[in-house]
Design a protein around this motif. Structure first.
Motif, PDB file in Angstrom:
ATOM      1  N   MET A 479       0.828  -1.206   0.000  1.00  0.00           N
ATOM      2  CA  MET A 479       0.000   0.000   0.000  1.00  0.00           C
ATOM      3  C   MET A 479       0.868   1.264   0.000  1.00  0.00           C
ATOM      4  N   CYS A 480       1.958   1.242   0.744  1.00  0.00           N
ATOM      5  CA  CYS A 480       2.869   2.392   0.756  1.00  0.00           C
ATOM      6  C   CYS A 480       3.390   2.700  -0.647  1.00  0.00           C
ATOM      7  N   MET A 481       3.678   1.656  -1.401  1.00  0.00           N
ATOM      8  CA  MET A 481       4.178   1.843  -2.760  1.00  0.00           C
ATOM      9  C   MET A 481       3.106   2.415  -3.680  1.00  0.00           C
ATOM     10  N   GLN A 482       1.833   2.236  -3.331  1.00  0.00           N
ATOM     11  CA  GLN A 482       0.736   2.744  -4.162  1.00  0.00           C
ATOM     12  C   GLN A 482       0.347   4.171  -3.810  1.00  0.00           C
ATOM     13  N   LEU A 483       0.790   4.664  -2.668  1.00  0.00           N
ATOM     14  CA  LEU A 483       0.450   6.016  -2.252  1.00  0.00           C
ATOM     15  C   LEU A 483       1.279   7.041  -3.015  1.00  0.00           C
ATOM     16  N   LYS A 484       0.637   8.106  -3.467  1.00  0.00           N
ATOM     17  CA  LYS A 484       1.311   9.152  -4.243  1.00  0.00           C
ATOM     18  C   LYS A 484       1.933  10.163  -3.288  1.00  0.00           C
ATOM     19  N   THR A 485       3.010   9.724  -2.649  1.00  0.00           N
ATOM     20  CA  THR A 485       3.726  10.556  -1.687  1.00  0.00           C
ATOM     21  C   THR A 485       5.225  10.385  -1.882  1.00  0.00           C
ATOM     22  N   GLY A 486       5.981  11.337  -1.344  1.00  0.00           N
ATOM     23  CA  GLY A 486       7.430  11.231  -1.435  1.00  0.00           C
ATOM     24  C   GLY A 486       8.035  10.367  -0.354  1.00  0.00           C
ATOM     25  N   MET A 487       7.273  10.112   0.717  1.00  0.00           N
ATOM     26  CA  MET A 487       7.788   9.347   1.847  1.00  0.00           C
ATOM     27  C   MET A 487       6.675   8.481   2.423  1.00  0.00           C
ATOM     28  N   ALA A 488       7.049   7.355   3.000  1.00  0.00           N
ATOM     29  CA  ALA A 488       6.060   6.452   3.586  1.00  0.00           C
ATOM     30  C   ALA A 488       6.680   5.697   4.754  1.00  0.00           C
ATOM     31  N   ASN A 489       5.832   5.362   5.725  1.00  0.00           N
ATOM     32  CA  ASN A 489       6.269   4.615   6.906  1.00  0.00           C
ATOM     33  C   ASN A 489       5.272   3.503   7.201  1.00  0.00           C
ATOM     34  N   VAL A 490       5.786   2.349   7.559  1.00  0.00           N
ATOM     35  CA  VAL A 490       4.931   1.242   7.990  1.00  0.00           C
ATOM     36  C   VAL A 490       4.893   1.232   9.513  1.00  0.00           C
ATOM     37  N   ASN A 491       3.695   1.304  10.063  1.00  0.00           N
ATOM     38  CA  ASN A 491       3.489   1.267  11.515  1.00  0.00           C
ATOM     39  C   ASN A 491       4.259   2.346  12.255  1.00  0.00           C
ATOM     40  N   ASP A 492       4.333   3.523  11.645  1.00  0.00           N
ATOM     41  CA  ASP A 492       5.041   4.623  12.305  1.00  0.00           C
ATOM     42  C   ASP A 492       4.683   5.945  11.640  1.00  0.00           C
ATOM     43  N   PHE A 493       5.183   7.028  12.233  1.00  0.00           N
ATOM     44  CA  PHE A 493       4.892   8.376  11.756  1.00  0.00           C
ATOM     45  C   PHE A 493       6.178   9.189  11.691  1.00  0.00           C
ATOM     46  N   ALA A 494       6.542   9.641  10.500  1.00  0.00           N
ATOM     47  CA  ALA A 494       7.590  10.649  10.289  1.00  0.00           C
ATOM     48  C   ALA A 494       8.998  10.215  10.693  1.00  0.00           C
ATOM     49  N   VAL A 495       9.201   8.938  11.042  1.00  0.00           N
ATOM     50  CA  VAL A 495      10.544   8.532  11.465  1.00  0.00           C
ATOM     51  C   VAL A 495      11.538   8.522  10.309  1.00  0.00           C
ATOM     52  N   ASN A 496      11.041   8.598   9.070  1.00  0.00           N
ATOM     53  CA  ASN A 496      11.950   8.678   7.937  1.00  0.00           C
ATOM     54  C   ASN A 496      12.854   9.896   8.063  1.00  0.00           C
ATOM     55  N   TYR A 497      12.382  10.953   8.762  1.00  0.00           N
ATOM     56  CA  TYR A 497      13.216  12.149   8.893  1.00  0.00           C
ATOM     57  C   TYR A 497      14.331  11.970   9.915  1.00  0.00           C
ATOM     58  N   LEU A 498      14.158  11.037  10.845  1.00  0.00           N
ATOM     59  CA  LEU A 498      15.249  10.748  11.774  1.00  0.00           C
ATOM     60  C   LEU A 498      16.280   9.826  11.128  1.00  0.00           C
ATOM     61  N   CYS A 499      15.890   9.156  10.045  1.00  0.00           N
ATOM     62  CA  CYS A 499      16.847   8.398   9.237  1.00  0.00           C
ATOM     63  C   CYS A 499      17.437   9.378   8.232  1.00  0.00           C
ATOM     64  N   GLN A 500      18.447  10.127   8.670  1.00  0.00           N
ATOM     65  CA  GLN A 500      18.923  11.251   7.868  1.00  0.00           C
ATOM     66  C   GLN A 500      19.615  10.841   6.569  1.00  0.00           C
ATOM     67  N   GLY A 501      19.842   9.550   6.395  1.00  0.00           N
ATOM     68  CA  GLY A 501      20.369   9.078   5.124  1.00  0.00           C
ATOM     69  C   GLY A 501      19.321   9.063   4.030  1.00  0.00           C
ATOM     70  N   LEU A 502      18.053   9.309   4.397  1.00  0.00           N
ATOM     71  CA  LEU A 502      16.964   9.295   3.420  1.00  0.00           C
ATOM     72  C   LEU A 502      16.681  10.704   2.916  1.00  0.00           C
ATOM     73  N   PRO A 503      16.276  10.829   1.654  1.00  0.00           N
ATOM     74  CA  PRO A 503      15.897  12.149   1.125  1.00  0.00           C
ATOM     75  C   PRO A 503      14.547  12.579   1.671  1.00  0.00           C
ATOM     76  N   PHE A 504      14.343  13.885   1.768  1.00  0.00           N
ATOM     77  CA  PHE A 504      13.095  14.439   2.290  1.00  0.00           C
ATOM     78  C   PHE A 504      12.451  15.295   1.215  1.00  0.00           C
ATOM     79  N   GLY A 505      11.178  15.016   0.907  1.00  0.00           N
ATOM     80  CA  GLY A 505      10.458  15.818  -0.077  1.00  0.00           C
ATOM     81  C   GLY A 505       9.208  15.108  -0.537  1.00  0.00           C
ATOM     82  N   GLY A 506       8.424  15.805  -1.362  1.00  0.00           N
ATOM     83  CA  GLY A 506       7.142  15.254  -1.759  1.00  0.00           C
ATOM     84  C   GLY A 506       6.877  15.333  -3.238  1.00  0.00           C
ATOM     85  N   VAL A 507       5.623  15.058  -3.596  1.00  0.00           N
ATOM     86  CA  VAL A 507       5.147  15.125  -4.966  1.00  0.00           C
ATOM     87  C   VAL A 507       3.863  15.968  -4.971  1.00  0.00           C
ATOM     88  N   GLY A 508       3.299  16.198  -6.154  1.00  0.00           N
ATOM     89  CA  GLY A 508       2.094  17.000  -6.242  1.00  0.00           C
ATOM     90  C   GLY A 508       2.359  18.414  -5.761  1.00  0.00           C
TER      91      GLY A 508
END
Length: 587
Positions: A479-508
């Motif tokens: 489902m995360c792969m089907q969402l039209k977003t720049g970032m996605a998390n399974v069973n969590d919220f916004a922790v991708n930003y604490l993984c600073q090796g990941l890019p931050f940004g969106g679409v649309g």
């Protein structure tokens, strides 16, 4: 005699080796230079100021001045002059001059500065957060989560990984150019800029500085007029850090001001713009930058969704979603603004959220000290818009279970508060499901299964972050792969930003481009394609048959077409035929 270790013993040995390595690294790491910065008087929780009856950052009698006040109490903190275009240009010139020398520094010299900054942040985190709370009205916990932990994560990742990300990147030259070394050299752009929002004034300003310094750039940070007071303190931190480490403090400039200051920064000569703000203002920045062909990264906010499937672990998910919605009173670009819940658990989730939201307490953490869950709204001119969004939803069938209007605090009548709000039965066509609220408003929507949930989520024009909660990890990932977003998390919220090796940004309408991670760091550089000879004495020859003036166009054509077949055609007969054609062409 053979050694026969048990599994437990091997694990113990391995753990001991790792601990020893970490201790050795810690002991051998150079100690960062320490420094101090004078703490603003208003950062003291006991400080009080003149209470403004109708607080506003603008003074009609002096439009060139920014009025700084505490949104949670209405206390007047200070007044700060709005810089002129000429002053911005002068700051650019000073930064550009300092950057010429900085570009020649080694990665270790750059790490030295960042290590000192990290040490200061850790030792002075309470003061940094108090300054933040005074200028924005947030709580100390919200400040720590949004300002300190994120900044430390970015510093730590950049110190540990910046050099490897920006080192010469060798690429395969291909068969035709096998005698060449080919690589990408990452060279600093020069002076870059960041036009940042007010919701996290420390991290939003310091984050771009960290990347700029590691990549060899100078930087001008246009800080929001809403946090002009705290930004001057935060600027002194980085300038002092540069000075004590022997570098020019003019390398970094913080410029708080109104919209005209942002325009002046973009037009000053900067080589790159990172903008954090709304889609409407982002479009203006883009148009302004296009006149100067200045590349932009636009982070234009979000309307992040969190999907709960029927098998979600609600004991884990509900506290995460409460934090996702009400952290910093919802004033987060990656705040959860739409919770899309399975019909099977819908009423249970609504009931639990209603109970929890009803217990939230509002106020000034610096004044009260305890008993505050939600602070103030930093911008005091949004209440009519927010109330209109809530009422529009109710008029179209949504249930307003909590809040929905401005809160008049009994102790702080000039404070800017909006009640923690709960809207249930929201549908995709409602304005509240499509317009970024940036407020403490929880929106709950219903779905009839995974496909329906994705459909509902993707109807929103924003596409920054997202979350899917489910016991079925594979389904959640799908489902995360089907969402039209720049970032996605399974069973969590916004922790991708604490993984600073990941890019931050969106679409649309959440924007384009990325900061953070390899992509963000390299985006502040010129990726120069570079080739050099691999083997001594072997250089690119021009065969006589192709040398100008060309003696025979027909033979020349036969030669190059045969060469293409020899190198790139995978069929063996074609390669053999190409060898014959090459021989004929050279006769």
């Amino acid at each position: 005699m053979a050694l026969d270790f048990t599994t437990t013993q091997w694990i113990t040995i391995g753990a001991g080796a790792i601990v020893s390595w970490l201790l050795l690294k810690w002991i051998t790491s150079p100690s960062p230079k320490k420094f101090t910065v004078k703490v603003p008087e208003a950062a003291d929780p006991k400080w009080t100021g003149k209470v403004l009856e109708n607080p506003s950052i603008r003074d009609p009698s002096n439009p060139s001045t920014i009025v700084c006040y505490d949104p949670s109490t209405g206390y007047l903190i200070d007044t700060v002059p709005n810089p002129t275009v000429e002053e911005v240009k002068e700051l650019y010139n000073r930064t550009a001059a300092a950057q010429v020398k900085w570009a020649k520094t080694t990665f270790e010299q750059r790490r030295t500065v960042l290590r000192s900054l990290l040490a200061f942040v850790l030792e002075n985190q309470e003061t940094i957060c108090r300054v933040d709370c005074r200028d924005t009205g947030k709580t100390m916990i919200d400040a720590s989560l949004g300002e300190i932990i994120t900044t430390c994560a970015k510093l730590r990742w950049t110190i540990d990984n910046g050099e490897s990300v920006l080192a010469d990147d060798y690429r395969a030259p291909g068969l035709m150019m096998m005698y060449k070394h080919s690589k990408v050299v990452y060279q600093p752009l020069g002076v870059v800029s960041a036009l940042v929002s007010w919701n996290y004034p420390f991290h939003n300003a310091i984050g771009p500085v960290i990347s700029a310094l590691m990549s060899g750039n100078g930087i001008i940070v246009k800080c929001s007029e809403y946090v002009a007071w705290s930004s001057k303190y935060y600027e002194q931190i980085i300038k002092t850090c540069l000075s004590v480490n022997g570098f020019d403090p003019d390398l970094v400039q913080f410029v708080p001001g109104f919209a005209d200051v942002g325009e002046a920064v973009v037009q000053s000569g900067v080589n790159h713009v990172t903008f954090i703000g709304s889609p409407a203002v982002g479009k203006l920045v883009q148009r302004n930058a296009s006149d100067y062909l200045v590349p932009c990264v636009l982070e234009l906010g979000g309307k992040d969704c969190a999907i709960l499937l029927k098998d979600s672990d609600l004991v884990q998910a509900i506290p995460v979603l409460m934090r996702g919605v009400f952290q910093n009173c919802g004033q987060n670009c990656i705040g959860i603004e739409r919770i899309i819940v399975a019909a099977e658990i819908y009423e249970k989730v609504v009931e639990e959220m209603n109970t929890r939201i009803g217990k939230l307490r509002q106020g000034s953490i610096l004044a009260e000290g305890e008993g505050v869950d939600c602070g103030a709204m930093t911008m005091g001119n949004q209440f009519e818009k927010l109330e209109a969004l809530v009422q529009d939803a109710v008029s179209h069938g949504a249930r307003l279970l909590r809040g929905g209007k401005r809160y008049h605090h009994p102790k702080h009548p000039s404070g800017q508060y909006f009640e923690p709000t709960l809207l249930a039965d929201v549908t995709p066509e409602m304005d509240i499901a499509n317009i970024e609220a940036f407020a403490p408003i929880m929106v709950i929507m219903k779905h009839q299964g995974p496909e329906d949930a994705v459909r509902i989520a993707n109807l929103c024009p924003f596409g920054l972050g997202s979350s899917v909660f489910s016991a079925d990890k594979k389904l959640a990932e799908k489902m995360c792969m089907q969402l039209k977003t720049g970032m996605a998390n399974v069973n969590d919220f916004a922790v991708n930003y604490l993984c600073q090796g990941l890019p931050f940004g969106g679409v649309g309408i959440s924007g384009y481009g990325r900061f953070s991670g390899k992509e963000g760091l390299r985006g502040l550089c010129v990726p120069k394609a570079f080739t050099t000879d691999r083997i001594p004495g072997v250089k690119t020859p021009i065969p006589p048959i192709l040398d100008y003036p060309v003696q025979s166009a027909k033979k020349g054509w036969s030669f190059v077409s045969a060469l293409n077949n020899l190198v790139y055609n995978p069929e063996v007969p074609a390669k053999v035929g190409a060898c014959v054609d090459l021989a004929k062409a050279n006769i």
